[in-house]
Design an enzyme around this catalytic site. Structure first.
Site, PDB file in Angstrom:
ATOM      1  N   GLU A 136       0.794  -1.120   0.110  1.00  0.00           N
ATOM      2  CA  GLU A 136      -0.257  -0.011   0.084  1.00  0.00           C
ATOM      3  C   GLU A 136       0.821   1.367  -0.004  1.00  0.00           C
ATOM      4  O   GLU A 136       0.559   2.308   0.678  1.00  0.00           O
ATOM      5  CB  GLU A 136      -0.922  -0.043   1.128  1.00  0.00           C
ATOM      6  CG  GLU A 136      -2.118  -1.090   1.179  1.00  0.00           C
ATOM      7  CD  GLU A 136      -3.185  -0.625   2.108  1.00  0.00           C
ATOM      8  OE1 GLU A 136      -4.309  -0.365   1.547  1.00  0.00           O
ATOM      9  OE2 GLU A 136      -2.806  -0.946   3.465  1.00  0.00           O
ATOM     10  N   HIS A 155      -0.558   5.834   7.411  1.00  0.00           N
ATOM     11  CA  HIS A 155      -1.586   4.731   7.225  1.00  0.00           C
ATOM     12  C   HIS A 155      -1.897   3.839   8.101  1.00  0.00           C
ATOM     13  O   HIS A 155      -0.920   3.061   8.650  1.00  0.00           O
ATOM     14  CB  HIS A 155      -1.383   4.048   5.705  1.00  0.00           C
ATOM     15  CG  HIS A 155      -2.344   3.077   5.766  1.00  0.00           C
ATOM     16  ND1 HIS A 155      -3.672   3.274   5.697  1.00  0.00           N
ATOM     17  CD2 HIS A 155      -2.356   1.677   5.283  1.00  0.00           C
ATOM     18  CE1 HIS A 155      -4.580   2.310   5.283  1.00  0.00           C
ATOM     19  NE2 HIS A 155      -3.736   1.208   5.253  1.00  0.00           N
ATOM     20  N   HIS A 157      -4.883   1.150  10.747  1.00  0.00           N
ATOM     21  CA  HIS A 157      -6.012   0.333  10.496  1.00  0.00           C
ATOM     22  C   HIS A 157      -6.723   0.463  11.853  1.00  0.00           C
ATOM     23  O   HIS A 157      -7.566  -0.664  12.509  1.00  0.00           O
ATOM     24  CB  HIS A 157      -5.761  -1.314  10.119  1.00  0.00           C
ATOM     25  CG  HIS A 157      -4.967  -1.429   8.835  1.00  0.00           C
ATOM     26  ND1 HIS A 157      -4.270  -2.334   8.560  1.00  0.00           N
ATOM     27  CD2 HIS A 157      -5.174  -0.543   7.691  1.00  0.00           C
ATOM     28  CE1 HIS A 157      -3.852  -2.443   7.430  1.00  0.00           C
ATOM     29  NE2 HIS A 157      -4.034  -1.211   6.796  1.00  0.00           N
ATOM     30  N   HIS A 226     -11.302  -0.327   6.430  1.00  0.00           N
ATOM     31  CA  HIS A 226      -9.987  -0.326   6.174  1.00  0.00           C
ATOM     32  C   HIS A 226      -9.337   0.035   7.283  1.00  0.00           C
ATOM     33  O   HIS A 226      -8.488  -0.254   7.943  1.00  0.00           O
ATOM     34  CB  HIS A 226      -9.663  -0.283   5.033  1.00  0.00           C
ATOM     35  CG  HIS A 226      -8.317  -0.297   4.318  1.00  0.00           C
ATOM     36  ND1 HIS A 226      -7.665   0.038   3.055  1.00  0.00           N
ATOM     37  CD2 HIS A 226      -7.198  -0.669   5.115  1.00  0.00           C
ATOM     38  CE1 HIS A 226      -6.405  -0.154   3.028  1.00  0.00           C
ATOM     39  NE2 HIS A 226      -6.252  -0.695   4.157  1.00  0.00           N
TER      40      HIS A 226
HETATM   41 ZN   LIG Z   1      -4.040  -0.726   4.806  1.00  0.00          ZN
END
Ligand SMILES: [Zn+2]
Length: 309
Positions: A136, A155, A157, A226
């Site tokens: 990602e 980023h 989760h 996500h």
């Molecule tokens: Zn992710």
């Protein structure tokens, strides 16, 4: 120069000569035990941008080695504060080349070391490195390409924010340290453009760019079912945002469970909090948090000495 020692170098660094290949090689070769014993980086009075109180706040820093150290510290902080686990990542725009960014190879943030940091193009192509990258990584390049004001991206989760990615109830800042996410936190639904059969992951640059469009001029975007992507002008600010956004989401959920009406921060409160001079990256208040988090994560030795100590 060996392949290993070259992994963090870019042609721009070489041409401008702001940092020597030898120092980069030394940084890349540090093992975990050596990292733990690393000598603090002495301040360079001739280089204002690399002053020890500067948390790589902008693109004027010429100290790539310091930037890499800070990025390792950021990885460890986010892991220790439970923002990321086996997955999730943090990057920073390359201090010398705004068309590149620095991000670890595919490794859990808790285990990231100096030698794991790789330089990427904004399209997600690694520079002189063949080790597996994060799938990602396109989240980072997409945002850097769309937002010249952004120099660091996280980023994650985090389970605390996930309910707001699938609910009609919008995530709002409800506590003072939640102000950093801004008044608006949009939700990006990958299915809107890429259909109902994706694996939800941002696995190509087209998806990264689409995510960045949904982020628009905001500081944080939720990713449906996500996680989230957070963006800030500096590494310190993005770490702060990523640490406090889940706490804010947790409090918001707790208040919703109590029933009654929840009062979020007003736009004026958000603006005052975010714009407060004591919270800029190079202030004592910011350093206090950065040192605290770094020590808790066991990487305080990677920080340069604090002025006045
Ligand atoms: Zn992710």
């Amino acid at each position: 120069m060996s392949k290993k020692s070259n992994r963090c170098a870019s042609p721009v660094i070489g041409r401008r000569g702001f940092i020597t290949a030898a120092s980069l090689a030394g940084a890349a070769a540090l093992t975990p035990s050596v990292v733990a014993e690393a000598m603090p980086i002495a301040p360079d009075p001739t280089n204002k941008a690399a002053a020890p109180s500067k948390l790589v706040a902008d693109a004027t820093s010429s100290d790539v080695e310091l930037a890499i150290r800070y990025l390792v510290v950021a990885n460890r902080i986010l892991a220790h504060e439970n923002v990321v686990d086996a997955y999730g990542h943090v990057s920073m725009r390359h201090p010398l080349n705004p068309e590149h960014y620095l991000l670890a190879r595919s490794r859990s943030p808790e285990q990231v070391e100096i030698g794991d940091i790789v330089e990427y193009t904004l399209d997600g192509e690694p520079i002189n490195d063949t080790r597996p990258p994060y799938l990602e990584r396109f989240i980072h390049g997409g945002i850097y390409a769309a937002r010249p004001d952004i120099h660091a991206v996280v980023h994650a989760h985090s389970k605390e924010v996930l309910p707001f990615s699938i609910s009609t109830i919008k995530l709002r800042p409800v506590i003072h340290d939640g102000a950093f996410m801004g008044a608006e936190v949009p939700v990006w639904d990958i299915a809107d453009k890429f259909g109902p059969d994706t694996n939800l992951l941002v696995s190509n640059i087209a998806q990264g760019r689409d995510l960045a469009r949904r982020l628009a001029g905001n500081s944080m975007v939720l990713m449906r079912g996500h996680g989230f992507a957070a963006a800030a002008p500096s590494l310190y600010e993005v770490v702060r945002l990523a640490v406090y956004a889940p706490k804010n989401a947790h409090v918001f959920q707790a208040a919703l469970l109590l029933g009654g009406k929840v009062k979020p921060l007003s736009k004026g409160e958000i603006a005052t909090r975010v714009g407060g001079p004591s919270l800029k990256p190079d202030t004592p208040a910011a350093m206090r948090a950065w040192e605290y988090w770094a020590r808790r994560a066991g990487v305080a030795d990677l920080l340069p000495p604090r002025p006045g100590k």
